[in-house]
Design a protein around this motif. Structure first.
Motif, mmCIF file in Angstrom:
data_model
loop_
_atom_site.group_PDB
_atom_site.id
_atom_site.type_symbol
_atom_site.label_atom_id
_atom_site.label_comp_id
_atom_site.label_asym_id
_atom_site.label_seq_id
_atom_site.Cartn_x
_atom_site.Cartn_y
_atom_site.Cartn_z
ATOM 1 N N TYR A 1 2.308 2.538 3.384
ATOM 2 C CA TYR A 1 1.418 2.468 4.545
ATOM 3 C C TYR A 1 1.145 1.206 4.875
ATOM 4 O O TYR A 1 0.469 0.760 6.175
ATOM 5 C CB TYR A 1 -0.200 3.037 4.138
ATOM 6 N N HIS B 1 -2.037 -0.139 12.112
ATOM 7 C CA HIS B 1 -1.439 -1.273 11.703
ATOM 8 C C HIS B 1 -0.237 -1.441 11.398
ATOM 9 O O HIS B 1 0.552 -0.299 11.102
ATOM 10 C CB HIS B 1 -2.505 -1.869 10.534
ATOM 11 N N ASP C 1 -1.851 8.364 10.655
ATOM 12 C CA ASP C 1 -2.586 7.705 9.759
ATOM 13 C C ASP C 1 -3.856 7.008 10.421
ATOM 14 O O ASP C 1 -3.723 6.510 11.427
ATOM 15 C CB ASP C 1 -1.958 6.569 9.170
ATOM 16 N N VAL C 2 -5.104 7.450 9.874
ATOM 17 C CA VAL C 2 -6.197 6.860 10.517
ATOM 18 C C VAL C 2 -6.289 6.406 12.038
ATOM 19 O O VAL C 2 -6.861 5.476 12.477
ATOM 20 C CB VAL C 2 -6.682 5.497 9.539
ATOM 21 N N PHE D 1 -10.414 -1.585 1.621
ATOM 22 C CA PHE D 1 -10.110 -1.951 0.520
ATOM 23 C C PHE D 1 -10.870 -3.334 -0.455
ATOM 24 O O PHE D 1 -10.533 -3.534 -1.335
ATOM 25 C CB PHE D 1 -8.693 -2.400 0.414
ATOM 26 N N ARG E 1 -7.119 6.419 -6.335
ATOM 27 C CA ARG E 1 -6.280 7.209 -5.625
ATOM 28 C C ARG E 1 -4.933 7.508 -6.822
ATOM 29 O O ARG E 1 -4.044 8.346 -6.144
ATOM 30 C CB ARG E 1 -5.512 6.240 -4.646
ATOM 31 N N ARG F 1 2.207 13.313 11.163
ATOM 32 C CA ARG F 1 0.588 12.855 10.982
ATOM 33 C C ARG F 1 0.330 11.629 11.326
ATOM 34 O O ARG F 1 1.140 10.835 11.077
ATOM 35 C CB ARG F 1 0.620 13.072 9.319
ATOM 36 N N HIS G 1 -2.922 12.230 -1.454
ATOM 37 C CA HIS G 1 -2.723 11.160 -2.165
ATOM 38 C C HIS G 1 -3.648 9.966 -2.396
ATOM 39 O O HIS G 1 -3.400 9.121 -3.042
ATOM 40 C CB HIS G 1 -1.230 10.297 -1.537
ATOM 41 N N ASP G 2 -4.794 10.284 -1.495
ATOM 42 C CA ASP G 2 -5.928 8.980 -1.763
ATOM 43 C C ASP G 2 -7.078 9.963 -2.365
ATOM 44 O O ASP G 2 -7.987 9.270 -2.501
ATOM 45 C CB ASP G 2 -6.504 9.018 -0.293
ATOM 46 N N ASP H 1 0.824 -1.127 0.232
ATOM 47 C CA ASP H 1 0.000 -0.044 -0.044
ATOM 48 C C ASP H 1 0.691 1.446 0.110
ATOM 49 O O ASP H 1 0.769 2.047 0.728
ATOM 50 C CB ASP H 1 -1.017 -0.187 1.419
ATOM 51 N N GLU I 1 -5.668 11.814 10.718
ATOM 52 C CA GLU I 1 -6.469 11.455 9.691
ATOM 53 C C GLU I 1 -7.585 10.906 10.250
ATOM 54 O O GLU I 1 -7.669 9.512 10.908
ATOM 55 C CB GLU I 1 -5.595 10.742 8.775
ATOM 56 N N PHE J 1 -7.351 -2.799 6.478
ATOM 57 C CA PHE J 1 -7.116 -2.492 5.193
ATOM 58 C C PHE J 1 -6.718 -3.620 4.308
ATOM 59 O O PHE J 1 -7.241 -4.728 4.314
ATOM 60 C CB PHE J 1 -6.023 -1.177 5.041
#
Ligand code: GLC
Length: 550
Positions: free
Chosen positions: A61, A101, A196-197, A141, A406, A194, A320-321, A58, A246, A160
């Protein structure tokens, strides 16, 4: 908690930013080459999407080691150099912490697979029979969120990709490990993070089937998320760092808590509600014309709501998404320039900290790929199959991907109009857009009226005017489906921001007090707004800002 109201953050997707060693992939030394460009743009922080060791299922990620740099991007020395040189130029580096994750290639997961109980507790493993996943939750996903490990007779959770196993934040050891990662990067001179999720980290105590949805309601803004964030921030002493979370499918109430200064969680939040206004029935994979009334209502709700609760917004259109905003809400044709500037201005004058995603500052568009071979993104490839299974023809599925993939935002940065757009000596990992002769940095640097020059002005204005960084916000023209307008006030001054959302002229009410107002910035050359019968007429995609006494 520190104040980031005058700051502007630039997001770099390293893989597509600049290739320094001619392998078709962007890298850290490529970013180093472009520091002067970023300094000139005027941004304060550079957020790099993950450059850690990763199998790249990913695009980074899926982290295999949070303390190592993936050799595709360069070395630790390269990153140290980048940190040092950026700091010298007054720009801080922000790293992307993927803490919901890890990759299944991570040592912890590998140990878990080898039967080490201690490490199985780092993840969310559930006993079960091979034909029956613990719940019916879906991966974001596509497909089930559970994967069976035969050798263990257990399932693990992955919200994900199947190679991105969710960490078990309920386990204090996991939380300590992650704090160690933050401390490691702090010592290297990293200025912000940052996350992530990050609103998905706290899973419920009981895992049950979701009878109405895909499971997200059980783990979104989960039971201990605020507690865990407070602990992470306090124990790593990053209260005054720039931190952005995020937040997937979040709520206003939670975002106030995540970002209000006294909560000591994060400096600000990304939410995505305004980027779903063209999802039919809330489904990303069903196309619809954008609903501008909904966009207006959402901005109003979040801007005014966050102000009331003392929360702080991250302002953004692109990352980027997300597909490119000018392709999505603006025009790629006649009004490309005007619409790109209008969309930029609309969010830069709002209350919050603006983010610019690489290429947005030159109005980059979606690439309009026509074949599935051109796509690389795991989500896009999965959904292509799902769309075909659902009965769509390949042409229909490709049309959806061309709007929603994306990869639309991941095409190489268009530096010049030469081969491979000045991004690389070699064939880039993802095909370049075919509009590089029209859209590139080089040509816009020389042009005072370019989108790039406009972004520079927006950044300068935010730093000059307290009205923009600190002002109160109030929305105007609430019933007008063509115009988004708002007022910012600070001390005895006011700014009126008018955005024509349409490719045709639009009208809005003129307050008689605005007669004496001066134009601050706009995307047309008119000195004064066009006024008739107490109405302002806005040109196609016009952006106009007036300033005067309240
Ligand atoms: C975030 C990232 C996205 C990634 C996902 C899983 O949404 O922005 O690129 O795929 O998290 O880590």
């Amino acid at each position: 908690m520190a104040d980031f109201s005058e700051k502007v953050i630039y997001q770099i997707y390293p893989k597509s930013f600049k290739d320094s060693n001619g392998d078709g992939l962007g890298d850290i030394l490529g970013i180093l080459e472009k520091l002067d460009y970023l300094k000139e743009l005027g941004v304060d922080y550079l957020w790099l999407t993950p450059v850690f060791l990763s199998p790249q299922k990913d695009n980074g990620y899926d982290v295999a080691d949070y303390r190592k740099i993936d050799s595709r991007f360069g070395s630790m020395e390269d990153l140290e150099k980048l940190i040092e040189k950026s700091n010298e130029k007054g720009m801080g580096i922000m790293l992307d912490m993927v803490f919901n994750h890890t990759s299944t290639a991570h040592e912890w997961f590998q140990k878990a697979l080898n039967g080490e109980r201690e490490y199985q507790d780092y993840y969310i493993f559930k006993e079960g029979s091979p034909d029956c996943p613990p719940t019916n939750w879906q991966s974001k996903f596509g497909g089930s969120a559970w994967e069976y490990v035969e050798s263990l007779g257990k399932w693990y959770l992955h919200l994900f990709d199947v190679t991105q196993a969710d960490l078990n934040w309920e386990n204090p050891k996991v939380r300590e490990e992650l704090k160690g990662v933050i401390r490691f990067w702090k010592e290297k001179g990293i200025k912000g993070f940052r996350f992530d999720v990050v609103n998905l980290i706290s899973k419920p105590e009981i895992f049950e089937n979701d009878t109405v949805g895909d499971g997200r309601r059980f783990y979104t803004d989960g039971p201990h998320v605020h507690e865990y964030l407070k602990e992470l921030v306090k124990d790593t002493e990053i209260e005054d760092f720039v931190t952005v979370g995020e937040m997937s499918s979040t709520s206003l109430e939670h975002c106030i808590r995540y970002s209000a200064p006294w909560e000591k969680e994060l400096s600000m939040c990304f939410n995505f509600h305004h980027l779903k206004i063209d999802y039919k029935n809330g489904n990303k994979w069903e196309l619809m014309e954008p609903d501008f009334m909904e966009l207006k209502q959402l901005f109003q709700k979040w801007q005014v709501g966050m102000e009331r609760g003392d929360g702080w917004n991250a302002l953004f259109w692109c990352n980027h998404d997300q597909p490119r905003i000018v392709s999505r809400l603006g025009s790629e044709g006649k009004y490309w320039k005007e619409s790109a500037k209008m969309l930029a201005g609309m969010i830069h004058f709002m209350r919050g900290t603006p983010y610019i995603y690489q290429g947005e500052e030159i109005g980059m568009t979606n690439p309009h790929y026509t074949s599935i071979e051109q796509y690389k993104d795991v989500e896009s490839l999965n959904y292509y199959k799902i769309l075909l299974q659902e009965g769509k023809t390949s042409a229909q599925a490709l049309k959806i991907l061309a709007a929603r993939s994306r990869d639309n935002s991941r095409t190489p940065m268009q530096w010049t109009d030469s081969k491979n757009c000045g991004f690389s000596q070699a064939e880039p990992w993802l095909s370049v857009s075919d509009n590089i002769s029209k859209i590139n940095v080089f040509s816009q640097q020389k042009d005072e009226s370019s989108i790039l020059s406009f972004y520079k002005k927006l950044i300068v204005l935010r730093k000059e005017k307290k009205l923009i960084s600190k002002g109160k916000i109030e929305f105007l023209e609430n019933e007008n489906k063509n115009v988004l307008a708002y007022k910012r006030t600070w001390a005895d001054k006011a700014l009126v921001v008018c955005c024509n959302l349409r490719e045709t002229e639009s009208r809005m009410d003129m307050d008689c007090r605005w007669k004496d107002y001066k134009k601050v910035i706009g995307n047309y050359n008119n000195e004064l707004p066009c006024v008739q019968d107490n109405k302002i007429t806005l040109q196609p995609y016009e952006f106009l800002v007036l300033e005067g006494n309240e």
